[in-house]
Design an enzyme around this catalytic site. Sequence first.
Site: not given
Length: 209
Positions: A7-10, A158
């Site tokens: 995963f990406d965060l922001d 993602i």
Amino acid sequence: MIKNIIFDLDGTISKSAPGILNAFEYALEKMGKTYSRDDLYKYIGPPLRDSFVKELGEDLADQGVDFYREYYFNKGLFETEIYDGIKDLMENLNSGSYKIYLATSKGEDSSKKILDYFGILDYFSYVSGSENNKNTKKKVIDHLLKENNLKSSESIMIGDRSYDIEAANNLEIKTIAVTYGYGNKEEFEKASFIANSPYEIINIIEKLK
């Protein structure tokens, strides 16, 4: 078969715009720079210093980053919330025996604090951030792969920005672009799949078994 979910965060897990934009505004005002808040949205996702190079130039970028961090770590870090459905998504992936990872242009410590704040840190096997010369998203993801001995063919990235999609494509990793974040339609053109909500992500992944 997909085993590893990155995963990406922001803009993918967290609605981080308020804290990030407030920190940018604080830094730019300290530097005497005029700006439009709407124009700052493009800096949600890219490496922080690169954004300040574009706004302030190479010579002043580091000072801008220092001012940004002064605000962000004292206040902006928690001027955020997670998207509806993220906790359910993490629970579903965890119960499905997937390994969950984070690859972000943020620092590792601040990212862990955010995940912990929302009670989802324990779902993540590893967090790869932008420290130690990992100044591009490709380097962040590549570091994660190497440190955890992950196969690209068994992983999926993602994210909500072109940086996430392009970096993963360069590493031969399948991608899911999420439309609910801070990217636009043009940024998703090279994604393997598109999800309009966290609830759609699990359906895409389950089909890749």
